[in-house]
Write an enzyme that holds these catalytic residues in place. Structure first.
Site, PDB file in Angstrom:
ATOM      1  N   GLY A   5      -2.120  -3.856  -2.587  1.00 24.91           N
ATOM      2  CA  GLY A   5      -2.832  -2.944  -3.480  1.00 24.91           C
ATOM      3  C   GLY A   5      -1.883  -2.145  -4.361  1.00 24.91           C
ATOM      4  CD  GLU A  49      -2.531  -8.409  -0.755  1.00 23.21           C
ATOM      5  OE1 GLU A  49      -1.589  -9.209  -1.012  1.00 23.21           O
ATOM      6  OE2 GLU A  49      -2.848  -7.483  -1.511  1.00 23.21           O
ATOM      7  CB  ALA A  87      -5.308  -1.592   1.075  1.00 27.30           C
ATOM      8  CD  GLU A 119      -4.611  -6.317  -5.212  1.00 28.75           C
ATOM      9  OE1 GLU A 119      -4.624  -5.472  -4.299  1.00 28.75           O
ATOM     10  OE2 GLU A 119      -5.319  -7.339  -5.212  1.00 28.75           O
TER      11      GLU A 119
HETATM   12  N1  3HC Z   1      -0.917   0.750   5.567  1.00 29.57           N
HETATM   13  C1  3HC Z   1      -0.700   1.655   6.549  1.00 29.57           C
HETATM   14  N2  3HC Z   1       0.510   1.929   7.064  1.00 29.57           N
HETATM   15  C2  3HC Z   1       1.547   1.276   6.548  1.00 29.57           C
HETATM   16  C3  3HC Z   1       1.410   0.306   5.535  1.00 29.57           C
HETATM   17  C4  3HC Z   1       0.108   0.064   5.031  1.00 29.57           C
HETATM   18  N3  3HC Z   1      -0.132  -0.820   4.030  1.00 29.57           N
HETATM   19  N4  3HC Z   1       2.624  -0.189   5.248  1.00 29.57           N
HETATM   20  C5  3HC Z   1       3.502   0.443   6.045  1.00 29.57           C
HETATM   21  N5  3HC Z   1       2.864   1.323   6.833  1.00 29.57           N
HETATM   22  C6  3HC Z   1       3.465   2.231   7.825  1.00 29.57           C
HETATM   23  C7  3HC Z   1       4.037   1.490   9.014  1.00 29.57           C
HETATM   24  O1  3HC Z   1       3.042   1.218   9.983  1.00 29.57           O
HETATM   25  C8  3HC Z   1       5.084   2.457   9.516  1.00 29.57           C
HETATM   26  O2  3HC Z   1       4.396   3.450  10.238  1.00 29.57           O
HETATM   27  P1  3HC Z   1       5.068   4.147  11.523  1.00 29.57           P
HETATM   28  O3  3HC Z   1       6.314   4.774  11.024  1.00 29.57           O
HETATM   29  O4  3HC Z   1       4.025   5.074  11.985  1.00 29.57           O
HETATM   30  O5  3HC Z   1       5.336   3.022  12.504  1.00 29.57           O
HETATM   31  C9  3HC Z   1       5.589   3.092   8.228  1.00 29.57           C
HETATM   32  O6  3HC Z   1       4.586   2.831   7.229  1.00 29.57           O
HETATM   33  C10 3HC Z   1       6.893   2.521   7.725  1.00 29.57           C
HETATM   34  O7  3HC Z   1       6.775   1.108   7.690  1.00 29.57           O
HETATM   35  P2  3HC Z   1       7.902   0.141   8.285  1.00 29.57           P
HETATM   36  O8  3HC Z   1       8.376   0.670   9.574  1.00 29.57           O
HETATM   37  O9  3HC Z   1       7.339  -1.222   8.250  1.00 29.57           O
HETATM   38  O10 3HC Z   1       9.048   0.342   7.205  1.00 29.57           O
HETATM   39  P3  3HC Z   1       9.963  -0.753   6.533  1.00 29.57           P
HETATM   40  O11 3HC Z   1      10.801  -0.035   5.562  1.00 29.57           O
HETATM   41  O12 3HC Z   1      10.590  -1.597   7.573  1.00 29.57           O
HETATM   42  O13 3HC Z   1       8.968  -1.724   5.717  1.00 29.57           O
HETATM   43  C11 3HC Z   1       7.201  -2.286   4.193  1.00 29.57           C
HETATM   44  C12 3HC Z   1       8.226  -1.219   4.643  1.00 29.57           C
HETATM   45  C13 3HC Z   1       7.933  -3.501   3.627  1.00 29.57           C
HETATM   46  C14 3HC Z   1       6.331  -1.663   3.143  1.00 29.57           C
HETATM   47  C15 3HC Z   1       6.370  -2.749   5.415  1.00 29.57           C
HETATM   48  O14 3HC Z   1       5.856  -1.612   6.053  1.00 29.57           O
HETATM   49  C16 3HC Z   1       5.208  -3.605   5.065  1.00 29.57           C
HETATM   50  O15 3HC Z   1       5.367  -4.798   4.916  1.00 29.57           O
HETATM   51  N6  3HC Z   1       3.992  -3.029   4.955  1.00 29.57           N
HETATM   52  C17 3HC Z   1       2.776  -3.758   4.765  1.00 29.57           C
HETATM   53  C18 3HC Z   1       2.638  -4.261   3.366  1.00 29.57           C
HETATM   54  C19 3HC Z   1       1.326  -4.984   3.202  1.00 29.57           C
HETATM   55  O16 3HC Z   1       1.005  -5.894   3.919  1.00 29.57           O
HETATM   56  N7  3HC Z   1       0.548  -4.583   2.198  1.00 29.57           N
HETATM   57  C20 3HC Z   1      -0.723  -5.161   1.931  1.00 29.57           C
HETATM   58  C21 3HC Z   1      -1.786  -4.341   2.541  1.00 29.57           C
HETATM   59  S1  3HC Z   1      -3.386  -5.049   2.364  1.00 29.57           S
HETATM   60  C22 3HC Z   1      -3.812  -4.742   0.769  1.00 29.57           C
HETATM   61  O17 3HC Z   1      -3.091  -4.122   0.060  1.00 29.57           O
HETATM   62  C23 3HC Z   1      -5.126  -5.256   0.364  1.00 29.57           C
HETATM   63  C24 3HC Z   1      -5.349  -5.142  -1.101  1.00 29.57           C
HETATM   64  O18 3HC Z   1      -5.180  -6.395  -1.703  1.00 29.57           O
HETATM   65  C25 3HC Z   1      -6.709  -4.633  -1.411  1.00 29.57           C
END
Ligand code: 3HC
Length: 675
Positions: A104, A127, A63, A107
């Protein structure tokens, strides 16, 4: 259709490519587009089945975390409904997982009927690292695909698994080493032609049947220690347990309710903030990302003591050759011996293979002559804190090292401008302040001197990443950002002890706030003698400031902390946990008397406020002086360098949560009392 989801066709199969850079996050716009396109495709007689994939290197990173503080617009469907419609769709929907599918993203993939995964891709439910649980069916569908044990590990642990493991666990149906899209389209066409009803993940109950409740009880016990202060891990277990004993829709409803409460909690806000904060640190306003950097292919470290050895390990761990320099062969042998013992310990704990240890040790050499490091791309000085010695070393290095080499100091207190000024290349001099133990701690304070070039700074910031560190840029001042703040906060807790609190009460209050250790236990670990030394420098800088006297008295008793089995606490020889010392308690009470102080009670709240809000105040001062780029950088420093609990977000974020008026009152009280 829509830009954010591209529609193409492979034969009779429709291909939906999510194109929402940089991470293909499930934003409101993506959710809305999916909610429209999928039913349209199902209604289209020319489409036999669907493939969903991501543009670029990711499938979907989850998400959109940036939208978590916003309310879902009315025209955006509930993602649960989108997934339900997918599961119930009459034509096969295949996820082609081209890169990471997280949160997500996984999911969404589990809402598809089948999943094909590219070699090198990963899937996970991270998450928990943001302070909440999966909110779109992850806790209900993952155990149905992967079984309870794997779902617990993945959801409560939060780490992703490889494509191979995903297939092994049953999360993905097939690993594809070649053209993923072509294979997925072929797969969808085969399934459509077979006439079999597409299987809904939510209806697959074989892996969740007959699970004993004791499994969950045991898991709760297993995670209790590492989940201290957090609710989300236990709520995740509750939801996975619900998957085994409630119908799907009820399990989903439970998950959704818990998700909403946790997502809006202060702890989750703090963890979300930290996610972005640690990505912000790399952004330096006047040094664009495309600034030229020097290639660092080899390094040298001056001083093979604990710090120097630890820094050398960082380079070796990253595959870079590094030379340790010391004054004599004996000193070198001792230093390299410690490095070897350190690696051997990791091997014996099963965390490193013998081969890897040999490779790393092979990258570390020793020398006593600067001529041997004339070709190093970077030299990091890590000798003890003596300005004259450092100046001598830098003068020598400047003469011997190649003109392009960066010369860095690992000083934690001294003026790097002054050090750089003795060289003919002040533009290539900076600070790289590692935290002890250097091979473990992730923080690196990179100190920008007045003369350092943009190239030098960009290079050390990039190097931090190569070394697996979080590099934060700071300016020159006594103690830089982290230790300067610590100095102020520790001074406040010293005063509290002189006025009525006891070290163990202070430590307990700070531990309960979420730190791994309180300031007095940390002091015993780091060495009271070391603190005594830095206090001398502080007294020189602020001669008129009222200072606590107790720490000097403890020092004068020869109680230097763990290394002497006695400090603020008493220690059994070799023990890491101390017990309250009666001698220290008597000394404290006696000292209060000498100072004419009437000892009084301190509440835990007062202790935490004094410690943490004084940090925020010093942080504000540091920002005002321009020595940190942004408040969130200070928080990153405190998290990675000092273990400020991630779910509290760091001193600056915490102060924002407490509120300016309350912080102002608390800090004013500290000022009135302690100056
Ligand atoms: N939402 C918004 N922006 C995101 C994002 C997300 N879920 N995941 C990554 N980004 C953005 C980063 O902020 C970054 O932005 P920037 O270039 O402006 O700084 C860009 O994408 C690239 O990310 P990274 O610099 O972190 O790139 P990496 O290759 O090092 O890592 C990744 C990639 C492993 C995907 C890492 O970004 C990450 O761990 N992201 C978060 C994953 C996460 O926690 N997902 C769960 C979200 S909550 C959810 O899904 C709820 C659901 O259950 C309903």
């Amino acid at each position: 259709m829509s830009d954010i989801i591209e529609f193409t066709k492979e034969g009779a199969v429709g291909v939906l490519t999510i194109n929402n850079p940089p991470a293909n996050a499930l934003s409101f716009a993506v959710c809305k587009a999916l909610g429209q396109i999928i039913p349209d495709c199902m209604a289209d007689d020319d489409i036999a089945g669907l493939v969903i994939t991501g543009a670029g290197r990711m499938f979907m990173a989850g998400a959109d975390i940036r939208e978590f503080n916003l309310t879902r617009p009315d025209d955006v469907p509930d993602f649960h409904d989108v997934l339900r419609a997918m599961e119930e769709a009459p034509k096969p929907i295949v996820a082609a997982i081209n890169g990471v599918a997280l949160g997500g993203g996984l999911e969404l993939a589990m809402g598809c009927h089948y999943r094909l995964i590219a070699a090198g891709a990963q899937v996970g439910q991270p998450e928990i690292k943001l302070g909440f649980i999966p909110g779109a069916g992850g806790t209900q569908r993952l155990p149905r695909l992967a079984g309870v044990e794997a779902a617990l590990e993945m959801i409560v642990g939060g780490d992703p698994v490889s494509a191979e493991r995903a297939v092994e666990l049953g999360i993905a149906d097939e690993l594809v080493d070649g053209d993923l899209l072509a294979r997925a389209a072929e797969f969808a066409a085969e399934k459509a032609a077979s006439g079999e009803a597409p299987p809904a993940t939510g209806k697959r109950n074989e892996k969740i049947a007959g699970i004993d409740a004791a499994v969950f009880e045991a898991y709760r016990e297993k995670i209790a220690g590492r989940s201290r202060g957090l609710e989300a891990p236990f709520e995740a277990v509750k939801c996975i347990e619900a998957a085994t004993n409630l119908p799907l829709q009820e399990g989903l409803a439970l998950e959704r309710d818990i998700f909403a409460v946790l997502r809006d909690s202060d702890k989750a806000k703090a963890m979300r903030y930290m996610f972005f904060a640690e990505r912000e640190v790399a952004k330096i306003p006047d040094i664009p990302r495309d600034t030229e950097t020097k290639d660092i292919k080899s390094a040298a470290i001056i001083g093979s003591g604990t710090m120097g050895g630890g820094i050398a390990m960082c380079f070796a761990n990253a595959g870079l050759p590094v030379t340790l320099i010391d004054v004599s062969e004996e000193a070198l042998a001792a230093g390299i011996g410690k490095v070897r013992a350190n690696y051997a310990g990791t091997v014996s704990r099963g965390r490193l293979g013998q081969d890897a240890m040999d490779t790393r040790l092979g990258l570390i050499s020793g020398a006593t002559d600067y001529a041997d490091i004339a070709d190093a791309d970077i030299v990091i000085e890590a000798v003890f804190e003596d300005m004259e010695l450092k100046k001598k070393i830098f003068t020598e290095l400047d003469k011997t090292c190649k003109p392009s080499a960066i010369l860095a100091s690992n000083t934690s207190t001294l003026d790097v401008n002054e050090i750089g000024a003795v060289t003919g290349r002040p533009d290539k001099v900076c600070g790289t302040h590692f935290f002890s133990p250097a091979n473990v701690m992730k923080l690196l304070e990179n100190v920008r001197t007045d003369a350092a070039s943009k190239e030098t700074i960009a290079t050390v910031m990039k190097l931090s990443k190569t070394l697996g560190k979080v590099g934060v840029l700071v300016g020159v001042c006594n103690g830089f950002v982290g230790n300067r703040i610590l100095g102020v906060a520790a001074r406040i807790t010293d005063f509290m002890v002189e006025e009525g609190a006891l070290p163990w009460q202070v430590d307990q209050a700070i531990y309960d706030f979420g730190f791994a250790m309180g300031p007095f236990a940390v002091n015993d670990l780091a060495g009271i003698d070391i603190r005594h030394m830095t206090r001398a420098e502080q007294r020189r800088l602020w001669p008129d400031r009222r200072d606590p006297v107790l720490v000097d008295k403890v020092y004068e008793l020869g109680r230097y902390g763990q290394k002497t089995n006695a400090g603020w606490y008493d220690y059994e020889p070799g023990a890491r946990r101390g017990t309250p010392s009666q001698l220290i308690e008597d000394l404290i009470v006696e000292t209060s008397g000498e100072l004419g102080l009437q000892r009084r009670q301190f509440s835990d709240q007062e202790i935490v406020d004094g410690y943490v809000l004084s940090m925020a105040n010093t942080g504000a001062q540091i920002l005002e002086e321009g020595l940190a780029l942004r408040a969130s950088d200070i928080d990153v420093i405190w998290h990675y360098g000092y273990g400020f609990p991630r779910y509290r977000g760091g001193p600056m974020f915490h102060a924002d949560l407490v509120g300016l008026d309350k912080v102002y009152d608390a800090v004013s009280r500290l000022y009135d009392t302690y100056g």
